[in-house]
Design a protein around this motif. Structure first.
Motif, short mmCIF file in Angstrom:
data_model
loop_
_atom_site.label_atom_id
_atom_site.label_comp_id
_atom_site.label_asym_id
_atom_site.label_seq_id
_atom_site.Cartn_x
_atom_site.Cartn_y
_atom_site.Cartn_z
N LEU A 37 -9.10 22.56 63.45
CA LEU A 37 -10.64 22.92 62.77
C LEU A 37 -11.78 22.26 63.41
O LEU A 37 -13.17 22.10 63.21
N CYS A 208 -14.69 28.22 58.95
CA CYS A 208 -14.42 29.46 59.42
C CYS A 208 -15.45 30.05 59.47
O CYS A 208 -15.48 31.09 60.62
N CYS A 212 -16.28 32.05 63.13
CA CYS A 212 -16.34 33.76 63.22
C CYS A 212 -17.24 34.30 63.59
O CYS A 212 -18.09 35.18 63.60
N ASN A 327 -8.49 35.45 52.82
CA ASN A 327 -7.94 34.66 52.32
C ASN A 327 -6.89 35.54 51.89
O ASN A 327 -6.59 35.17 50.40
N ILE A 363 -7.24 35.02 57.45
CA ILE A 363 -6.55 33.21 57.13
C ILE A 363 -5.49 33.88 56.71
O ILE A 363 -5.11 34.50 55.21
N LEU A 393 -6.51 31.69 61.76
CA LEU A 393 -7.62 32.53 61.76
C LEU A 393 -7.35 33.51 62.07
O LEU A 393 -7.31 33.60 63.62
#
Length: 400
Positions: A37, A208, A212, A327, A363, A393
Motif C-alpha cells: 500500500l 484501501c 478505491c 473485508n 479484500i 484489494l
C-alpha cells in the motif's frame, strides 16, 4: 568520525508547516505503510504537501522538520509509524560501538521524562552483511548499557513495554539512528475500544478507501462491517477531522517537543461540514452495538447508520451511488474456506441486483472466493501484507 545529530547539520531546507515565517533545518523522516500500500500513502503524502517524498519499500521518505514529524503523526491517515532520523556514526566493532554510543549526545534528543523521570527506552537494531557488526543482539546490549550508564535512562524489558524506541540501522558500518515518534501504531486513533474478530486497522482502511478512489464526497456502505472501521474512517474523511486528535504520541517524550507549536498545528486544522451518510451492517447484533459505540466516540455517529442484518437482506440506500467496501471472512482468517463460497456468492448477487451504479471494493486472501462473487473485477493490484497474510484489494467499476 564523531557522532552527529543530523538536524543540526542538515543543509536542505524546506518550508516548515509551523507557518510562512518559520524555517528549520530539515532531516529525513520515514513514514511506514503496510507492504503493498506504499503508493497509496505516497499519494496522501503528496496531497498533504510534505517535502520531497520518495517511495520506497515499506513506506515513504520525506525531508522535513520537527513540525512535519508532528503534523504527519496528527494528520496522516495511512501512515503506520513516523520515524525521525536524528543522528549517525560509524563503528567497525563492538568496542568502538560502545565508546561512540557513550559519547553520543543523547540528551539532545531524549526529553526529561526519559532522562530523569523514569520513562523507559528500548533500542531496536537491524544489521546487514555489509557491516562488520552483524549480531543485532550484541549491538542492542552495547547501546542500551551505554545509554543507561552514561545518562541514567531506564531500559524497558521489551519493545511493547517501552515509552520510547530508538532504531539503529547498520549499513556498511554506518549506524543510522531514528526514533519512533508515534509510539503506539497510528491505527490506534483513540476511539475504537470495542472490536470483533480480525479487525481491520484504520490506517489500512484509509489506504484501501483511497485505492478505491474515495475522497470523502460519496456515501460508503460496508455490509460486513464488524466494529465499523471502514464506515467510521470514511465518515471522518468526509468531515475532514484530524486522524490523531484523540491520542498521545511518543514525540511528547522528546527534547524537541514544543507543545505550543503542536497546538498551532491542531488549531490551524479545519473540519468540513458534510451531509453524507455512511452505512454498515452485520448479522451479529453485538458487533453492530460495538460499531455504534465506536462511531459515538469518534464523533461521527450522526453520519453513520449500523443495522443487524445479513448480507442477503441489505438494501441500497436512497440517493446517489457510492462505494461498497468489504473485508469479508476468508478461510485463513475466520472459518473454513469451503463454507464461505455461499457467502461470497450471495454478496455478489446482492451487488448485481440492488447496487447498480455503485463501485465495489473487496479484500480477500483467496482469488477463488473473489471469483465466487461473479462480479466484474478489474485486474487486482499488488498483494498487501495484513495480519501475517497476503491479501488483495479487488475492485469493480460502477456496476451496470
Amino acid at each position: 568520525m564523531r557522532a552527529t545529530i543530523l538536524p543540526a547539520c542538515a543543509t536542505t531546507v524546506c518550508k516548515s508547516s509551523a507557518g510562512p515565517d518559520v524555517t528549520d533545518p530539515t532531516f529525513e523522516i520515514f513514514l511506514t505503510a503496510p507492504p503493498g500500500l506504499e503508493p497509496m500513502l505516497m499519494a496522501e503524502v503528496q496531497q498533504a504537501g510534505f517535502c520531497a517524498p520518495v517511495l520506497s519499500p515499506g513506506g515513504v521518505t520525506i525531508q522535513g522538520t520537527w513540525d512535519d514529524v508532528w503534523r504527519a503523526n496528527l494528520t496522516l491517515r495511512g501512515a503506520s509509524k513516523v520515524l525521525a532520523r536524528f543522528g549517525e556514526f560509524r563503528a567497525f566493532h563492538l568496542a568502538q560501538l560502545d565508546k561512540r554510543a557513550r559519547k553520543f549526545p543523547w540528551d539532545e534528543i531524549l526529553g526529561q521524562g526519559v532522562l530523569t523521570r523514569g520513562l523507559s527506552l528500548k533500542v531496536e537494531v537491524t544489521t546487514n552483511k555489509k557491516s562488520k557488526i552483524y549480531h543485532a543482539g550484541a549491538a542492542v546490549e552495547r547501546f542500551e548499557r551505554a545509554i543507561a550508564e552514561e545518562f541514567g535512562v531506564k531500559i524497558a524489558e521489551g519493545l511493547d513495554d517501552a515509552d520510547l524506541v530508538i532504531k539503529a540501522r547498520f549499513d556498511d558500518n554506518n549506524i543510522q539512528l531514528s526514533v519512533d515518534t508515534s509510539g503506539e501504531g497510528l491505527h490506534k486513533r483513540g476511539h475504537k475500544q470495542a472490536m470483533g474478530k480480525a479487525p481491520m486497522r484504520e490506517t489500512m482502511a484509509a489506504l484501501c478507501l483511497r485505492a478505491c478512489g474515495y475522497d470523502g464526497t460519496e456515501p460508503v456502505l460496508d455490509p460486513m462491517c464488524g466494529s465499523g472501521t471502514f464506515v467510521i474512517e470514511a465518515a471522518e474523511i468526509a468531515r475532514h477531522v484530524m486522524a490523531g486528535r484523540a491520542r498521545h504520541f511518543a514525540f511528547e517524550h522528546l527534547a524537541t517537543y514544543d507543545p505550543a507549536r503542536v497546538q498551532n498545528i491542531k488549531a490551524d486544522w479545519q473540519n468540513h461540514e458534510s451531509a453524507l451518510q455512511f452505512y454498515g451492517s452485520d448479522r451479529n447484533v453485538n458487533v453492530v452495538r460495538m460499531a455504534n459505540e465506536n462511531a459515538e466516540r469518534a464523533g461521527v455517529a450522526d453520519m453513520c447508520t449500523f443495522q443487524p442484518v445479513p448480507v442477503s437482506e441489505i438494501t441500497r440506500p436512497e440517493g446517489a451511488p457510492g462505494l461498497v467496501i468489504v473485508n469479508p471472512p476468508y478461510g485463513a482468517r475466520i472459518g473454513k474456506k469451503k463454507d464461505l463460497f455461499a457467502l461470497y456468492s450471495a454478496f455478489g448477487e446482492v451487488m448485481k441486483d440492488r447496487f447498480s451504479g455503485w463501485r465495489v471494493g473487496m479484500i480477500t486472501s483467496d482469488d477463488q472466493l473473489a471469483q465466487a462473487t461473479t462480479l466484474p473485477w478489474l485486474p487486482p493490484q499488488a498483494p498487501i501484507a495484513h495480519g501475517g497474510l497476503k491479501v488483495r484489494l479487488y475492485q469493480s467499476a460502477a456496476l451496470g
